[in-house]
Design a protein around this motif. Sequence first.
Motif, PDB file in Angstrom:
ATOM      1  N   VAL A   1     -16.676  -2.793  -6.285  1.00  0.00           N
ATOM      2  CA  VAL A   1     -15.592  -2.739  -6.391  1.00  0.00           C
ATOM      3  C   VAL A   1     -14.863  -3.658  -5.258  1.00  0.00           C
ATOM      4  N   ILE A   2     -13.965  -4.399  -5.723  1.00  0.00           N
ATOM      5  CA  ILE A   2     -13.440  -5.560  -4.882  1.00  0.00           C
ATOM      6  C   ILE A   2     -11.735  -5.059  -4.515  1.00  0.00           C
ATOM      7  N   ILE A   3     -11.526  -4.749  -3.212  1.00  0.00           N
ATOM      8  CA  ILE A   3     -10.097  -4.201  -3.129  1.00  0.00           C
ATOM      9  C   ILE A   3      -9.329  -5.148  -1.950  1.00  0.00           C
ATOM     10  N   SER A   4      -8.205  -5.800  -2.492  1.00  0.00           N
ATOM     11  CA  SER A   4      -7.502  -6.358  -1.421  1.00  0.00           C
ATOM     12  C   SER A   4      -6.001  -5.997  -1.400  1.00  0.00           C
ATOM     13  N   TYR A   5      -5.508  -6.254  -0.520  1.00  0.00           N
ATOM     14  CA  TYR A   5      -4.110  -5.660  -0.310  1.00  0.00           C
ATOM     15  C   TYR A   5      -3.294  -6.694   0.546  1.00  0.00           C
ATOM     16  N   ASP A   6      -1.856  -6.146   0.375  1.00  0.00           N
ATOM     17  CA  ASP A   6      -0.721  -6.934   0.990  1.00  0.00           C
ATOM     18  C   ASP A   6       0.209  -5.816   1.573  1.00  0.00           C
ATOM     19  N   ILE A   7       0.178  -5.241   2.742  1.00  0.00           N
ATOM     20  CA  ILE A   7       1.069  -4.326   3.266  1.00  0.00           C
ATOM     21  C   ILE A   7       2.089  -4.874   4.077  1.00  0.00           C
TER      22      ILE A   7
ATOM     23  N   ILE B   1       0.618   4.010   1.465  1.00  0.00           N
ATOM     24  CA  ILE B   1       1.478   2.740   1.063  1.00  0.00           C
ATOM     25  C   ILE B   1       2.907   3.247   0.656  1.00  0.00           C
ATOM     26  N   HIS B   2       3.599   2.255   0.767  1.00  0.00           N
ATOM     27  CA  HIS B   2       5.283   2.260   0.485  1.00  0.00           C
ATOM     28  C   HIS B   2       5.265   1.478  -1.099  1.00  0.00           C
ATOM     29  N   PRO B   3       5.300   2.007  -2.407  1.00  0.00           N
ATOM     30  CA  PRO B   3       5.026   1.408  -3.479  1.00  0.00           C
ATOM     31  C   PRO B   3       6.146   0.207  -3.562  1.00  0.00           C
ATOM     32  N   GLY B   4       7.269   0.266  -3.092  1.00  0.00           N
ATOM     33  CA  GLY B   4       8.576  -0.813  -3.077  1.00  0.00           C
ATOM     34  C   GLY B   4       8.213  -1.813  -2.138  1.00  0.00           C
ATOM     35  N   GLU B   5       7.220  -1.860  -1.196  1.00  0.00           N
ATOM     36  CA  GLU B   5       6.822  -3.067  -0.329  1.00  0.00           C
ATOM     37  C   GLU B   5       5.465  -3.574  -0.444  1.00  0.00           C
TER      38      GLU B   5
END
Length: 95
Positions: free
Chosen positions: A7-13, A58-62
């Motif tokens: 599984v590849i997981i990337s994020y932008d927080i 996480i904050h789904p809106g951001e």
Amino acid sequence: MSKHYLVIISYDIAHPRRLNRVAKVLETAGVRVQKSVFECGLTPDALIALRSRLRRLIHPGEDHILIMPICVRCRHHIGWQGKLPDISTAPYWIV
């Protein structure tokens, strides 16, 4: 024995505190291959648990997290350019 999936997981927080929390959770689940990209070898149950844990952080809106399971057939088409990652720490085998 449970089957592990790549599984590849990337994020932008958006917020640094949430970013650090997400990164720490992912560091326990897989191998960091880029600053915000992880490769994880997970069982189906572990993937469900990880999704749930990340959803609470996480904050789904951001923020957003992209979770991409890689099928067995697709693994054979993965290509690298440049420096190869350290496969000694990979939680899975590509044959």
